[in-house]
Design a protein around this motif. Structure first.
Motif, short mmCIF file in Angstrom:
data_model
loop_
_atom_site.label_atom_id
_atom_site.label_comp_id
_atom_site.label_asym_id
_atom_site.label_seq_id
_atom_site.Cartn_x
_atom_site.Cartn_y
_atom_site.Cartn_z
N VAL A 90 0.78 -0.98 -0.07
CA VAL A 90 -0.15 0.02 0.15
C VAL A 90 0.76 1.24 -0.21
O VAL A 90 1.70 1.25 1.00
N LEU A 91 0.61 2.01 -0.93
CA LEU A 91 1.56 3.25 -1.10
C LEU A 91 0.80 4.19 -0.59
O LEU A 91 -0.60 4.57 -1.16
N VAL A 92 1.12 5.15 0.40
CA VAL A 92 0.21 6.29 0.99
C VAL A 92 0.60 7.72 0.51
O VAL A 92 1.83 8.07 0.36
N ASN A 93 -0.17 8.43 0.19
CA ASN A 93 -0.13 9.87 -0.17
C ASN A 93 0.89 10.06 -1.32
O ASN A 93 1.82 10.74 -1.24
N TRP A 115 -4.33 9.68 2.66
CA TRP A 115 -4.72 9.96 3.97
C TRP A 115 -4.49 11.44 4.30
O TRP A 115 -3.38 12.25 4.17
N THR A 116 -5.55 12.12 4.91
CA THR A 116 -5.57 13.49 5.04
C THR A 116 -5.66 13.79 6.57
O THR A 116 -6.26 12.59 7.08
N GLY A 117 -5.45 14.81 7.19
CA GLY A 117 -5.32 15.19 8.70
C GLY A 117 -6.58 14.52 9.21
O GLY A 117 -7.69 15.03 9.08
N GLY A 118 -6.62 13.31 10.04
CA GLY A 118 -7.75 12.94 10.86
C GLY A 118 -8.69 12.19 10.28
O GLY A 118 -9.60 11.53 10.76
N HIS A 119 -8.38 11.92 8.96
CA HIS A 119 -9.45 11.14 8.03
C HIS A 119 -8.79 9.90 7.76
O HIS A 119 -7.35 9.67 7.59
N GLY A 120 -9.47 8.60 7.59
CA GLY A 120 -8.91 7.33 7.30
C GLY A 120 -8.63 7.32 5.84
O GLY A 120 -8.71 8.54 5.16
N PRO A 121 -8.31 6.28 5.59
CA PRO A 121 -7.78 6.02 3.99
C PRO A 121 -8.72 6.09 3.04
O PRO A 121 -9.88 5.54 3.20
N ALA A 122 -8.46 6.54 1.92
CA ALA A 122 -9.34 6.61 0.81
C ALA A 122 -8.87 5.79 -0.51
O ALA A 122 -7.71 6.27 -0.85
N GLU A 123 -8.95 4.59 -0.92
CA GLU A 123 -8.54 4.06 -1.81
C GLU A 123 -8.54 4.87 -3.20
O GLU A 123 -9.61 5.35 -3.66
N GLU A 124 -7.44 5.05 -3.94
CA GLU A 124 -7.42 5.82 -5.07
C GLU A 124 -7.86 4.81 -6.41
O GLU A 124 -7.79 3.57 -6.37
#
Length: 127
Positions: A90-93, A115-124
């Motif tokens: 999994v590659l993040v941001n 992943w953005t501040g305080g939010h969970g992951p959103a699959e691209e």
């Protein structure tokens, strides 16, 4: 995601180039005191282990942790050795160029998330 994996009963190891004491303090302060840690080490002004790139694989092996592993997360292409060894890398941001390069090297099993501040992951979406 660490808490999600812990709740599922997964073994979680944070492997970072960050200095060990600092990384341990961050984990402890965020309620993750029980999480295993493999990090860079210094002694006084001297760098003992810079846990970066392929060195992470060496340091994991020194702790008795050998591939394959089920999931690996990273925000850096310097972690390609760890991502390659995972069933689910999994590659993040990642920016589009990083994601494209990682997909060429890792194939369809790669997942990218933002992943953005305080939010969970959103699959691209796959590209």
């Amino acid at each position: 995601m660490i808490r999600t994996h812990l709740a599922a009963g997964d073994r979680v190891i944070v492997v970072t180039a960050c200095e060990h004491t600092l990384a341990r303090t961050v984990l402890d302060a965020t309620g993750l005191a029980g999480v295993e840690l493999v990090a860079s080490r210094i002694h006084g002004p001297r760098l003992i282990v810079h846990n970066h790139g392929a060195t992470k694989m060496v340091q994991l092996a020194a702790q008795g942790v050998t591939p394959p592993w089920r999931v690996a997360y990273s925000d850096s292409l310097s972690d390609l050795p760890i991502l390659r060894a995972a069933e689910q890398p999994v590659l993040v941001n990642a920016n589009p160029r990083q994601a494209a390069r990682a997909r060429r090297l890792l194939g369809a099993r790669l997942t990218t998330v933002t992943w953005t501040g305080g939010h969970g992951p959103a699959e691209e979406p796959d590209t």
